[in-house]
Motif scaffolding. Structure first.
Motif: not given
Ligand code: 4NP
Length: 153
Positions: A8-14, A44, A124
């Motif tokens: 994903c983008l930040g590797n903290i949610c999805r 992150h 997201d």
């Protein structure tokens, strides 16, 4: 052994959510598959999953507490069989950074690859509220169920 990387983008949610649920299900089915996740961005790196994501996952029985974010690396294209992007931007970035047609051929959109949806982005929740986080947990569970079915074939 199959190796799957959720991106994903930040590797903290999805992608940590998909990774966590996939790891549980893979263990439960005794499949010879390893999973990991990363972000196309490194903002992150080193952090745990977003506390809102951790809480929503925990409410559904999934433990994301061990997660630490990291950014996509060039070697990921060789170290994993499939790089599964959560949305179209993540996929475009994966395709831009691929250095051969073979690498390109092993990138795909998570919900499409798992067979549960036509080319659809995994929403997201980062900009949303509690309900958005809860909603993506159910979606990730369905996506992972599709992934397990595909891996069992
Ligand atoms: P993710 O969500 O890509 O699912 O981990 C996001 C996390 C962080 C940001 C955006 C989306 N951010 O802009 O920092």
């Amino acid at each position: 052994m199959q190796r799957i990387l959720f991106v994903c983008l930040g590797n903290i949610c999805r992608s940590p959510l998909a990774e966590g649920i996939a790891r549980e299900r893979i263990a439960a089915c005794c499949l010879d598959v390893t999973v990991a996740s990363c972000g196309t961005a490194g903002w992150h790196a080193g952090e745990g999953a977003d506390p809102r994501m951790v809480a929503a996952a925990r409410a559904a029985g999934h433990d994301l507490s061990a997660h630490r974010a990291r950014q996509l690396r060039a070697c990921d294209y060789d170290d994993f069989d499939w790089l599964l992007a959560m949305d179209h931007d993540n996929l475009a970035e994966l395709r831009k950074l691929a250095s051969s047609p073979a690498q390109l051929a092993h990138t795909a959109l998570f919900l499409e690859w798992t067979g549960i949806a036509p080319p659809t982005a995994f929403p997201d929740p980062w900009y949303g509220g509690e309900a958005d986080f809860a909603a993506v947990v159910g979606l990730a569970e369905r996506g992972v169920a599709g992934l397990i079915q595909r891996l069992q074939k």
